[in-house]
Design an enzyme around this catalytic site. Structure first.
Site, PDB file in Angstrom:
ATOM      1  N   GLY A   1       0.816  -1.211   0.000  1.00  0.00           N
ATOM      2  CA  GLY A   1       0.000   0.000   0.000  1.00  0.00           C
ATOM      3  C   GLY A   1       0.847   1.257   0.000  1.00  0.00           C
ATOM      4  CG  ASP A   2       3.195   2.384   3.379  1.00  0.00           C
ATOM      5  OD1 ASP A   2       2.398   3.302   3.595  1.00  0.00           O
ATOM      6  OD2 ASP A   2       3.528   1.564   4.253  1.00  0.00           O
ATOM      7  CG  LEU A   3       6.394  -0.282  -1.618  1.00  0.00           C
ATOM      8  CD1 LEU A   3       6.694  -1.758  -1.856  1.00  0.00           C
ATOM      9  CD2 LEU A   3       7.660   0.548  -1.741  1.00  0.00           C
TER      10      LEU A   3
END
Length: 398
Positions: free
Chosen positions: A173-175
Site C-alpha cells: 500500500g505504501d509503495l
C-alpha cells in the site's frame, strides 16, 4: 562533499525537498532521485527517519534504509523551531517540489502550508501523501499502508479462501502510494510548463490501492459479483497456476490465452486438447479450471524443473520459476540487464539492490549512492541555502 546530480538523469536540475518518513512519501523521493533529481531529505536533528532502524539491520545499518534513502542528500532541521522552519522555507524557495506524508493539517501547523509555500515560490509542486487524502470525514485519521490495502480492496482478495485474508510480504500500500505520488508530481511539473504555476498533488493510500483493483467495484455494482479470495488462481483464468515438478520444485505456467493453450497442449504431447469442446475456448477452460489444472499437473510432475522449463520455452509457453533473492542474484537474465546493481557502502562494502526501473535509452537513471548517514549533508546544503539567501535563486526552470 557529495557531487551534485549527474547530467545523465532525465530529472537532472530538478530539486525536491522530502519531508516525509517511512515508505509512502520517501519511495516517491527514491524514484525521483533514481532519475537524477536532487532530493534533499529533512530529518529531525535528534532522530532520523524510523526506516534507519527498520527491517533487516546488519552491522548497525538498516538495509531497507539503504534502498529507500538512496540518492538523497540527508539534512537535519527541527520543524518545531523557527530556525528549522526558516531553513525549510529557504530550501523551498529554490525547489521544484516538496514531498510530505504527515497527517493532514500537520504541515499547516508548522506554518508550511501550500498557501505559504506557493506565495514564496508560485511554481512549487506540493505532493501530499496520507492514509485517506486531504479531505473527507476520515482525513484526520492515522493511516498506514496496511489499512489502505484493507480499505482499498486488495487485502480481501489475498490468500486462501479457507482462511482470513493474508498480507503481502512487502508494504504494498505504501509503495503504491509512493508510485502514484511520483506520477502526480511529474504530471504537475508537466502542466507547469504551460501555466508556470504549481499545485497540490493529493495522494491517499487507500485510493492508490483502489486504483489497482481493475473492475472490482464495477463487477459488484453492475453485475452483483463480489470478488473473493481464490488462492493461487484467478477464477475463470485457466490454465494459470503453480504446478509441481518431478524434483520437488514449482513452476508458474500461464497458458490461458487460446493460442498459448494450443502451444501448451503441443508441448504436453496432447494437441487434441486444444481442439476439444471442453478446452478449446477461454470460457470453456475457465469453466473446467480445477480439472484442467489437475491434467496439467499430472504432466508437469513427470518432468524435472529444468526439463520442463526447456520444453515450455521451446514451445513459446510463458513459464517461470518462483524466485527468492538467491535465484535473482544467480540468474543470467538479471545479470545481462543489470537488474541488480552493487552500491558501495563505507561500512558494508558493496550492497546489491534492485536497479532503476524503467529504463530510458538516452537519459537513463542510476543509483548514485545508498542511504546516507543522518545529517551527512548538513554542511553543504546549509551553505547552499546561505549562498542563495539574496533571492537570486532561479525556480521553476524545468
Amino acid at each position: 562533499m557529495t557531487p551534485p546530480p549527474g547530467p545523465d538523469g532525465p530529472l537532472a536540475g530538478l530539486r525536491v525537498i522530502e519531508l516525509g518518513q517511512l515508505i509512502a512519501g520517501p519511495f516517491c523521493g527514491q524514484l525521483l532521485a533514481d532519475f537524477g533529481a536532487d532530493v534533499i531529505k529533512i530529518e529531525q536533528p535528534d532522530r532520523g527517519d524510523p526506516m534507519r532502524e527498520w527491517g533487516v539491520v546488519h552491522e548497525g545499518r538498516s538495509l531497507s534504509w539503504n534502498v529507500i534513502g538512496r540518492g538523497k542528500r540527508c539534512v537535519t532541521a527541527d520543524l518545531h523551531t523557527e530556525a528549522g522552519r526558516e531553513f525549510v522555507l529557504g530550501l523551498a524557495a529554490g525547489a521544484d517540489a516538496v514531498i510530505e506524508n504527515f497527517r493532514p493539517g500537520t504541515l499547516e501547523r508548522f506554518g508550511l502550508g501550500f498557501d505559504v509555500l506557493s506565495a514564496l515560490n508560485p511554481g512549487l509542486i506540493l505532493t501530499r501523501v496520507s492514509g485517506y487524502g486531504q479531505d473527507g470525514p476520515y482525513s484526520g485519521r492515522a493511516g498506514y499502508g496496511s489499512i489502505g490495502e484493507a480499505m482499498g480492496g486488495l487485502r480481501y482478495l489475498v490468500g486462501d479462501p479457507a482462511h482470513a485474508p493474508s498480507r503481502f510480504g512487502v508494504s504494498l500500500g505504501d509503495l503504491l502510494a509512493g508510485l502514484h505520488a511520483t506520477l502526480g508530481t511529474m504530471f504537475a511539473l508537466q502542466e507547469r510548463h504551460r501555466s508556470g504555476q504549481g499545485q497540490v498533488v493529493d495522494v491517499s493510500i487507500y485510493e492508490s490501492v483502489l486504483a489497482m483493483t481493475e473492475s472490482l467495484v464495477s463487477d459488484y455494482a453492475v453485475a452483483g459479483v463480489t470478488r473473493e479470495r481464490s488462492g493461487s488462481v484467478l477464477p475463470g483464468i485457466a490454465p494459470s497456476n503453480v504446478y509441481p515438478t518431478a524434483d520437488g520444485k514449482m513452476l508458474l505456467i500461464a497458458a490461458n490465452q487460446d493460442t498459448v493453450f494450443r502451444r501448451l497442449a503441443a508441448a504436453m504431447g496432447r494437441p487434441e486438447l486444444a481442439e476439444s469442446e471442453e478446452y478449446a475456448t477461454h470460457r470453456a477452460r475457465g469453466a473446467r479450471q480445477a480439472e484442467l489444472d489437475d491434467l496439467v499437473a499430472d504432466w508437469t510432475r513427470g518432468l524435472a524443473a529444468d526439463d520442463l522449463l526447456a520444453v515450455l520455452n521451446e514451445h513459446g509457453v510463458p513459464v517461470g520459476s518462483i524466485y527468492v533473492a538467491a535465484d535473482m542474484l544467480a540468474d543470467p537474465q538479471f545479470a545481462a540487464r543489470g537488474s541488480i546493481v552493487e552500491v558501495p557502502d563505507a561500512e558494508l562494502g558493496a550492497v546489491p539492490m534492485q536497479a532503476v526501473a524503467p529504463r530510458l535509452s538516452r537519459t537513463p537513471g542510476r543509483v548514485r549512492w545508498g542511504g546516507a548517514r543522518h545529517g551527512e549533508h548538513d554542511a553543504e546544503v546549509r551553505e547552499m541555502v546561505a549562498e542563495n539567501a539574496d533571492g537570486t535563486i532561479e525556480v521553476g526552470t524545468r
